[in-house]
Design a protein around this motif. Structure first.
Motif, PDB file in Angstrom:
ATOM      1  N   ILE A  14      34.642  57.891  70.555  1.00  0.00           N
ATOM      2  CA  ILE A  14      35.673  57.539  69.573  1.00  0.00           C
ATOM      3  C   ILE A  14      35.499  58.327  68.286  1.00  0.00           C
ATOM      4  O   ILE A  14      36.472  58.655  67.591  1.00  0.00           O
ATOM      5  CB  ILE A  14      35.659  56.022  69.292  1.00  0.00           C
ATOM      6  CG1 ILE A  14      36.969  55.596  68.601  1.00  0.00           C
ATOM      7  CG2 ILE A  14      34.445  55.627  68.487  1.00  0.00           C
ATOM      8  CD1 ILE A  14      38.188  55.816  69.447  1.00  0.00           C
ATOM      9  N   LEU A  15      34.257  58.673  67.966  1.00  0.00           N
ATOM     10  CA  LEU A  15      33.986  59.466  66.773  1.00  0.00           C
ATOM     11  C   LEU A  15      34.527  60.889  66.957  1.00  0.00           C
ATOM     12  O   LEU A  15      35.216  61.426  66.081  1.00  0.00           O
ATOM     13  CB  LEU A  15      32.481  59.498  66.500  1.00  0.00           C
ATOM     14  CG  LEU A  15      32.018  60.161  65.206  1.00  0.00           C
ATOM     15  CD1 LEU A  15      32.550  59.412  63.996  1.00  0.00           C
ATOM     16  CD2 LEU A  15      30.493  60.235  65.167  1.00  0.00           C
ATOM     17  N   GLY A  16      34.232  61.480  68.105  1.00  0.00           N
ATOM     18  CA  GLY A  16      34.721  62.819  68.393  1.00  0.00           C
ATOM     19  C   GLY A  16      36.233  62.875  68.472  1.00  0.00           C
ATOM     20  O   GLY A  16      36.862  63.838  68.008  1.00  0.00           O
ATOM     21  N   LEU A  17      36.835  61.824  69.046  1.00  0.00           N
ATOM     22  CA  LEU A  17      38.288  61.775  69.183  1.00  0.00           C
ATOM     23  C   LEU A  17      38.961  61.655  67.814  1.00  0.00           C
ATOM     24  O   LEU A  17      40.021  62.257  67.570  1.00  0.00           O
ATOM     25  CB  LEU A  17      38.686  60.601  70.076  1.00  0.00           C
ATOM     26  CG  LEU A  17      40.130  60.587  70.590  1.00  0.00           C
ATOM     27  CD1 LEU A  17      40.448  61.865  71.355  1.00  0.00           C
ATOM     28  CD2 LEU A  17      40.355  59.359  71.483  1.00  0.00           C
ATOM     29  N   SER A  18      38.350  60.912  66.904  1.00  0.00           N
ATOM     30  CA  SER A  18      38.905  60.765  65.548  1.00  0.00           C
ATOM     31  C   SER A  18      38.874  62.081  64.793  1.00  0.00           C
ATOM     32  O   SER A  18      39.816  62.426  64.067  1.00  0.00           O
ATOM     33  CB  SER A  18      38.124  59.695  64.773  1.00  0.00           C
ATOM     34  OG  SER A  18      38.225  58.432  65.395  1.00  0.00           O
ATOM     35  N   VAL A  19      37.771  62.821  64.950  1.00  0.00           N
ATOM     36  CA  VAL A  19      37.677  64.128  64.309  1.00  0.00           C
ATOM     37  C   VAL A  19      38.666  65.100  64.956  1.00  0.00           C
ATOM     38  O   VAL A  19      39.334  65.891  64.271  1.00  0.00           O
ATOM     39  CB  VAL A  19      36.238  64.673  64.402  1.00  0.00           C
ATOM     40  CG1 VAL A  19      36.158  66.106  63.860  1.00  0.00           C
ATOM     41  CG2 VAL A  19      35.278  63.769  63.635  1.00  0.00           C
ATOM     42  N   PHE A  20      38.793  65.008  66.277  1.00  0.00           N
ATOM     43  CA  PHE A  20      39.701  65.900  67.006  1.00  0.00           C
ATOM     44  C   PHE A  20      41.149  65.739  66.561  1.00  0.00           C
ATOM     45  O   PHE A  20      41.860  66.724  66.343  1.00  0.00           O
ATOM     46  CB  PHE A  20      39.593  65.630  68.509  1.00  0.00           C
ATOM     47  CG  PHE A  20      40.738  66.206  69.307  1.00  0.00           C
ATOM     48  CD1 PHE A  20      40.809  67.567  69.569  1.00  0.00           C
ATOM     49  CD2 PHE A  20      41.755  65.379  69.770  1.00  0.00           C
ATOM     50  CE1 PHE A  20      41.882  68.093  70.299  1.00  0.00           C
ATOM     51  CE2 PHE A  20      42.820  65.898  70.488  1.00  0.00           C
ATOM     52  CZ  PHE A  20      42.891  67.260  70.757  1.00  0.00           C
ATOM     53  N   VAL A  21      41.600  64.506  66.416  1.00  0.00           N
ATOM     54  CA  VAL A  21      43.003  64.290  66.074  1.00  0.00           C
ATOM     55  C   VAL A  21      43.306  64.802  64.665  1.00  0.00           C
ATOM     56  O   VAL A  21      44.402  65.297  64.389  1.00  0.00           O
ATOM     57  CB  VAL A  21      43.389  62.799  66.229  1.00  0.00           C
ATOM     58  CG1 VAL A  21      42.781  61.938  65.128  1.00  0.00           C
ATOM     59  CG2 VAL A  21      44.898  62.632  66.258  1.00  0.00           C
ATOM     60  N   GLY A  22      42.331  64.731  63.759  1.00  0.00           N
ATOM     61  CA  GLY A  22      42.512  65.307  62.427  1.00  0.00           C
ATOM     62  C   GLY A  22      42.621  66.816  62.500  1.00  0.00           C
ATOM     63  O   GLY A  22      43.449  67.432  61.816  1.00  0.00           O
ATOM     64  N   GLY A  23      41.795  67.440  63.356  1.00  0.00           N
ATOM     65  CA  GLY A  23      41.861  68.881  63.535  1.00  0.00           C
ATOM     66  C   GLY A  23      43.179  69.314  64.161  1.00  0.00           C
ATOM     67  O   GLY A  23      43.746  70.345  63.781  1.00  0.00           O
ATOM     68  N   LEU A  24      43.665  68.530  65.113  1.00  0.00           N
ATOM     69  CA  LEU A  24      44.939  68.853  65.752  1.00  0.00           C
ATOM     70  C   LEU A  24      46.087  68.782  64.751  1.00  0.00           C
ATOM     71  O   LEU A  24      46.979  69.638  64.751  1.00  0.00           O
ATOM     72  CB  LEU A  24      45.198  67.892  66.923  1.00  0.00           C
ATOM     73  CG  LEU A  24      46.480  68.132  67.718  1.00  0.00           C
ATOM     74  CD1 LEU A  24      46.519  69.543  68.300  1.00  0.00           C
ATOM     75  CD2 LEU A  24      46.615  67.092  68.832  1.00  0.00           C
ATOM     76  N   CYS A  25      46.049  67.785  63.884  1.00  0.00           N
ATOM     77  CA  CYS A  25      47.072  67.688  62.838  1.00  0.00           C
ATOM     78  C   CYS A  25      46.980  68.886  61.895  1.00  0.00           C
ATOM     79  O   CYS A  25      48.005  69.442  61.464  1.00  0.00           O
ATOM     80  CB  CYS A  25      46.902  66.382  62.064  1.00  0.00           C
ATOM     81  SG  CYS A  25      48.199  66.078  60.847  1.00  0.00           S
TER      82      CYS A  25
END
Length: 383
Positions: free
Chosen positions: A310-321
């Protein structure tokens, strides 16, 4: 104007009439340029060009505030349509009568009452109204054929050629399907990726809101991640993307392929060289979703394997944005008209300098932040 065509002579009154967004002409000494198609693309905004329509822009080309580069001057030649005839217009009525009489005697057609020019059933000025970006017979490549398989043969001449921009669409492949796959309208980026951003943002926030997510710092110490951490993780991902954006632009897109390597030159041209050769090709200013998915997928796998899910996914979605915003900003820097003095106005001028003058600097697109620690800031001009 075709190199074989004699220069068209234009009266001062005729040049002065072209002062609207639908027809804007400017002077550089006695040379006349139709910059109508360039209004929207001008880094300083179309208002600056419209204010100087019908006038000599030589002082502005030399600066201050900006001394135009050799590439900018070469670019302007694409809009050359003729020469100023200062002797014309002193006795315009007499000239019209004389040309009308000559036309009647030779059967060349009617005479335009405003300019005194002979006209026929066809628009005889058509060749002058269409700028000729490159000399098809003298350029290093054959623009009548797909370029993808030609550029590798330029060898040591490739780097100089690709950094001399033209206002001309590029055809990369002869196959229509392959060619279509290299083009993307700007709106497909938010259409494809924003639903992914919204879904994963909701998923990460609601998961963290349950209060059951813990991160083990050491074998005996763990920390509970609450929903309030999500905005911080999201912004961390966005910041991480800005660094990736800089690195890709500098070390991948602006690699200098060896002159002897046909394949690396071809790959470089397909990835980024074609954008520098034709910087205002609106269909190639954003990443095709298929190609972008490779980068996005790699970013996702690396984060999810190095950080708790969940930590990696949260960082990922910010990067995708951050990536979506980057692509939208890049398109806007080429085709937008930001307000003078605004942040985007300065960013657009900065990016245009990267294209026309400083190709080995100014790698930041959505921000110039990373140019500072890596010493690739485009220097300010001094007079």
């Amino acid at each position: 104007m075709s190199p074989s065509t004699s220069p068209r002579l234009l009266a001062e009154k005729e040049v002065a009439r072209h002062c609207t967004k639908d027809s804007c002409w400017v002077l550089l000494g006695t040379r006349v340029y139709d910059v109508t198609s360039f209004l929207r693309m001008h880094p300083g905004g179309k208002a600056l060009l419209l204010q100087r329509s019908g006038k000599d822009v030589s002082p502005e080309m030399e600066g201050p505030p900006h001394r135009h580069s050799e590439n900018a001057r070469r670019w302007m030649e694409q809009y050359y349509i003729g020469e100023l005839d200062k002797d014309r217009g002193t006795d315009e009525a007499q000239t019209v009568r004389e040309r009308r009489k000559a036309g009647e005697q030779t059967g060349r057609g009617k005479v335009d009452e405003r300019t005194g020019e002979h006209t026929t059933g066809e628009d005889e000025n058509a060749d002058y109204n269409q700028c000729s970006p490159v000399d098809l017979d003298k350029d290093l490549v054959d623009w009548r054929k797909p370029l993808a398989w030609q550029v590798g043969h330029l060898r040591e001449k490739y780097d100089a050629w690709v950094h001399q921009p033209v206002d001309r669409p590029i055809r990369l492949f002869g196959n229509p399907l392959m060619e279509a796959g290299t083009k993307t309208s700007w709106y497909w980026v938010p259409v494809v990726w924003l639903p992914v951003v919204f879904y994963f943002s909701w998923y990460c926030y609601t998961t963290l809101a349950e209060g059951t997510t813990r991160v083990n710092l050491t074998p005996g110490i763990s920390v509970t991640l609450h929903k309030y951490y999500f905005p911080l993780l999201f912004l961390l991902g966005w910041f991480l993307w800005s660094f990736i954006e800089y690195c890709i632009h500098r070390f991948v897109f602006h690699m200098k392929p060896p002159a002897h390597n046909y394949y690396l030159i071809t790959i470089h041209f397909l990835l980024h060289g074609q954008h520098h050769k034709s910087p205002f090709d609106g269909s190639r200013l954003v990443f095709p979703p298929g190609l972008a998915s490779l980068v996005v997928g790699s970013f996702y796998l690396i984060l999810c394997r190095t950080l708790p899910e969940i930590l990696g996914l949260s960082v990922f979605v910010g990067g995708l944005c951050g990536y979506v915003v980057y692509d939208m900003i890049h398109y806007y820097l080429h085709y937008g008209s930001p307000k003078r003095g605004s942040y985007m106005y300065g960013l657009k001028a900065y990016h245009v300098k990267h294209h026309f003058e400083h190709q080995r600097a100014g790698f930041g697109i959505s921000s110039t932040f990373w140019d500072h620690p890596f010493n690739t800031v485009i220097p300010n001009e001094e007079y």
